[in-house]
Design a protein around this motif. Structure first.
Motif, mmCIF file in Angstrom:
data_model
loop_
_atom_site.group_PDB
_atom_site.id
_atom_site.type_symbol
_atom_site.label_atom_id
_atom_site.label_comp_id
_atom_site.label_asym_id
_atom_site.label_seq_id
_atom_site.Cartn_x
_atom_site.Cartn_y
_atom_site.Cartn_z
ATOM 1 N N SER A 159 0.823 -1.210 0.000
ATOM 2 C CA SER A 159 0.000 0.000 0.000
ATOM 3 C C SER A 159 0.859 1.263 0.000
ATOM 4 C CB SER A 159 -0.941 0.001 1.208
ATOM 5 O OG SER A 159 -0.205 -0.022 2.417
ATOM 6 N N GLU A 160 2.032 1.194 0.644
ATOM 7 C CA GLU A 160 2.912 2.360 0.692
ATOM 8 C C GLU A 160 3.648 2.592 -0.627
ATOM 9 O OE1 GLU A 160 5.526 1.784 3.980
ATOM 10 O OE2 GLU A 160 3.952 2.000 5.499
ATOM 11 N N THR A 161 3.684 1.559 -1.488
ATOM 12 C CA THR A 161 4.378 1.710 -2.776
ATOM 13 C C THR A 161 3.478 2.276 -3.867
ATOM 14 O OG1 THR A 161 3.836 -0.537 -3.546
ATOM 15 C CG2 THR A 161 5.845 -0.272 -2.225
ATOM 16 N N VAL A 162 2.172 2.330 -3.629
ATOM 17 C CA VAL A 162 1.229 2.709 -4.691
ATOM 18 C C VAL A 162 1.538 4.088 -5.253
ATOM 19 C CG1 VAL A 162 -1.184 3.238 -5.208
ATOM 20 C CG2 VAL A 162 -0.617 1.216 -3.855
ATOM 21 N N GLY A 163 1.724 5.069 -4.378
ATOM 22 C CA GLY A 163 1.967 6.436 -4.827
ATOM 23 C C GLY A 163 3.268 6.566 -5.609
ATOM 24 N N ILE A 164 4.329 5.889 -5.126
ATOM 25 C CA ILE A 164 5.621 5.955 -5.810
ATOM 26 C C ILE A 164 5.536 5.278 -7.178
ATOM 27 C CG2 ILE A 164 8.055 5.279 -5.704
ATOM 28 C CD1 ILE A 164 7.920 5.452 -2.699
ATOM 29 N N LYS A 165 4.910 4.101 -7.229
ATOM 30 C CA LYS A 165 4.769 3.392 -8.505
ATOM 31 C C LYS A 165 3.991 4.224 -9.511
ATOM 32 C CE LYS A 165 5.027 -1.404 -6.832
ATOM 33 N NZ LYS A 165 4.287 -2.678 -6.684
ATOM 34 N N PRO A 175 6.060 0.496 -15.282
ATOM 35 C CA PRO A 175 5.269 0.098 -14.112
ATOM 36 C C PRO A 175 6.115 -0.479 -12.980
ATOM 37 C CG PRO A 175 5.194 -1.630 -15.768
ATOM 38 C CD PRO A 175 6.022 -0.499 -16.364
ATOM 39 N N ASN A 176 5.558 -0.423 -11.778
ATOM 40 C CA ASN A 176 6.077 -1.162 -10.610
ATOM 41 C C ASN A 176 7.459 -0.731 -10.125
ATOM 42 O OD1 ASN A 176 3.741 -2.843 -10.735
ATOM 43 N ND2 ASN A 176 4.728 -4.053 -12.335
ATOM 44 N N VAL A 177 7.891 0.478 -10.468
ATOM 45 C CA VAL A 177 9.191 0.968 -10.004
ATOM 46 C C VAL A 177 9.018 1.629 -8.633
ATOM 47 C CG1 VAL A 177 11.105 2.558 -10.435
ATOM 48 C CG2 VAL A 177 10.096 1.266 -12.324
ATOM 49 N N VAL A 178 9.875 1.244 -7.695
ATOM 50 C CA VAL A 178 9.813 1.780 -6.329
ATOM 51 C C VAL A 178 10.883 2.843 -6.094
ATOM 52 C CG1 VAL A 178 9.988 1.159 -3.886
ATOM 53 C CG2 VAL A 178 8.817 -0.361 -5.468
ATOM 54 N N GLY A 179 12.002 2.787 -6.839
ATOM 55 C CA GLY A 179 13.048 3.778 -6.633
ATOM 56 C C GLY A 179 14.197 3.612 -7.612
ATOM 57 N N PRO A 254 4.952 -7.361 -8.304
ATOM 58 C CA PRO A 254 6.221 -6.847 -8.830
ATOM 59 C C PRO A 254 6.614 -5.525 -8.172
ATOM 60 C CG PRO A 254 4.838 -7.619 -10.614
ATOM 61 C CD PRO A 254 3.986 -7.652 -9.382
ATOM 62 N N ALA A 255 7.875 -5.393 -7.818
ATOM 63 C CA ALA A 255 8.417 -4.162 -7.238
ATOM 64 C C ALA A 255 9.889 -4.111 -7.607
ATOM 65 C CB ALA A 255 8.224 -4.138 -5.724
ATOM 66 N N TRP A 256 10.290 -3.053 -8.316
ATOM 67 C CA TRP A 256 11.643 -3.012 -8.852
ATOM 68 C C TRP A 256 12.374 -1.734 -8.458
ATOM 69 C CZ3 TRP A 256 8.386 -3.941 -13.666
ATOM 70 C CH2 TRP A 256 8.106 -5.311 -13.800
ATOM 71 N N LEU A 257 13.672 -1.874 -8.275
ATOM 72 C CA LEU A 257 14.581 -0.734 -8.216
ATOM 73 C C LEU A 257 15.297 -0.655 -9.562
ATOM 74 C CD1 LEU A 257 16.239 -1.128 -4.680
ATOM 75 C CD2 LEU A 257 14.461 0.499 -5.351
ATOM 76 N N ILE A 258 15.602 0.560 -9.990
ATOM 77 C CA ILE A 258 16.356 0.781 -11.226
ATOM 78 C C ILE A 258 17.771 1.205 -10.852
ATOM 79 C CG2 ILE A 258 16.460 2.037 -13.401
ATOM 80 C CD1 ILE A 258 14.031 0.170 -13.064
ATOM 81 N N ALA A 259 18.764 0.577 -11.477
ATOM 82 C CA ALA A 259 20.168 0.915 -11.214
ATOM 83 C C ALA A 259 20.949 0.836 -12.521
ATOM 84 C CB ALA A 259 20.752 -0.032 -10.174
ATOM 85 N N ASP A 260 22.208 1.247 -12.475
ATOM 86 C CA ASP A 260 23.009 1.216 -13.701
ATOM 87 C C ASP A 260 23.639 -0.160 -13.896
ATOM 88 O OD1 ASP A 260 25.266 1.048 -12.069
ATOM 89 O OD2 ASP A 260 25.629 3.207 -12.114
ATOM 90 N N ARG A 261 24.458 -0.273 -14.926
ATOM 91 C CA ARG A 261 25.012 -1.576 -15.278
ATOM 92 C C ARG A 261 26.144 -2.015 -14.359
ATOM 93 N NH1 ARG A 261 25.999 -1.878 -21.624
ATOM 94 N NH2 ARG A 261 27.742 -0.574 -20.964
#
Length: 382
Positions: A159-165, A175-179, A254-261
């Motif tokens: 529920s706390e991830t909804v706004g960020i996603k 979709p589904n990105v948390v940070g 699904p909940a994902w973080l994005i990072a570099d290579r």
């Protein structure tokens, strides 16, 4: 009306319930619309015998803002917030330097990386530089203990991830990105000789390796300054408590973080293709590059607001970690108050160094299917 307002005006809860008072143009006013000025704040945060010392609110407005990173009204709110959260009572404060001045010393150091801006001010002439510098670790520890838990918050359930996603999807159509996550180094000077090897980063400097995660609004939702500079970003991530939190989030949806290579593809951590071979793969890489640039801008904004992070901090690891966390906390606090950063203070955002393409993609990793899903999702809406 919150308790900080009550403290500011010296009102009782009963008076607040009677609704005799209200805010007007950012000031607290009574039934006669008489404005209460910062002298009431000083009366609250100082013992009686210290109230005759120079009032920091008498400093010229422009010098105040340039020296402490805040205007007087925001500092007033920040000071009362600290008082409220620490249950501060002046009668039990035994230090000769008033609490409001100690907070200003810390803010000045965080802003400049030194306290030279305090030298011309009457309020600080009585105390030595050593005494003033001693305030910095103390106030930063207070900020970390009493403000950071509420201003640097990583979502712990779906529920706390909804706004960020939703925010990331609206801005980047993913979709589904948390940070967005990455690391940067903060240089230190006080390291034991026996530990220098562990703290020496790839640039040859003694430093700590700080892992940060930001959301779609350039707000830090996690700051991890515990690792030494000799550790790799992957090492920091593998030992981060956020990895466990993300694993728990991923169990339900699904909940994902994005990072570099520089990181390894995982079910909860998605990075760009190492060797894009199609337009759809390149499209995903382009979107990820925009997201990583946002994190770069956020970090540059943090370091521009708090120039101490660009210097060699004259403290040990623990104090340096508190300084970094305090800077991120105040950054988020300013965002919560819609306190914009002036454009001329913003440093130039460096371009990311492109990594050479790899011969093979990490198709064996558990995050490969997730990245393919994102690629196909972007394809379907373009």
């Amino acid at each position: 009306m919150d308790l900080a307002t009550c403290l500011f005006a010296g009102l009782t809860t009963q008076q607040l319930q009677d609704k005799q008072y209200s805010w007007l143009d950012g000031r607290f006013v009574g039934p006669t619309q008489h404005k209460l000025f910062p002298k009431e704040v000083i009366r609250f945060v100082r013992r009686k015998e210290l109230r005759d010392l120079p009032n920091p609110f008498n400093i010229p407005d422009e010098y105040f803002k340039r020296s402490f990173n805040m205007d007087k009204l925001l500092f007033q709110d920040f000071l009362l917030t600290l008082c409220l959260r620490t249950y501060y009572r002046p009668e039990v404060d035994t230090k000769s330097l008033p609490f409001d001045l100690r907070v200003l010393v810390a803010l000045s150091f965080l802003r400049h990386g030194h306290i030279e801006a305090l030298i011309p001010l009457d309020a600080f002439k009585v105390w030595s530089a050593k005494t003033l510098l001693f305030c910095v670790p103390q106030i930063c520890q207070t900020i970390v203990n009493f403000m950071s838990p509420d201003f640097i918050v990583f979502p712990s359930n779906s529920s706390e991830t909804v706004g960020i996603k939703h925010g990331f999807h609206s801005r980047y159509t993913i979709p589904n990105v948390v940070g967005i996550m990455d690391c940067f180094h903060i240089r230190l000077s006080k390291i034991d000789v026996s530990q220098e090897k562990a703290y020496k980063c790839r640039h040859g400097n003694l430093a700590i390796n700080v892992q940060v995660i930001c959301d779609h609004n350039s707000r830090f939702i996690d700051v991890n300054p515990r690792a030494s500079g000799g550790t790799s970003d992957i090492f920091v991530w593998n030992r981060s408590h956020i990895k466990g939190v993300m694993k728990n989030l991923f169990v339900k949806e699904p909940a994902w973080l994005i990072a570099d290579r520089g990181y390894k593809l995982d079910d909860i951590l998605i990075n760009p293709y190492r060797n894009p071979n199609s337009s759809s793969e390149q499209r995903l890489n382009d979107v990820f590059e925009k997201m990583l640039t946002q994190l770069d801008v956020t970090v540059v904004m943090l370091k521009s607001r708090f120039r101490c992070l660009n210097t060699i901090l004259p403290y040990n690891h623990q104090t340096a970690a508190n300084i970094v966390t305090s800077c991120a906390t105040i950054h988020n606090y300013m965002l919560s108050k819609d306190y914009a950063m002036e454009d001329h203070l913003m440093s130039k955002v460096p371009r990311r160094k492109s990594l050479p393409n790899a011969t093979f993609e990490d198709e064996w990793s558990s995050g490969y299917e997730s990245r393919e899903y994102i690629k196909n999702y972007l394809n379907s809406i373009n």
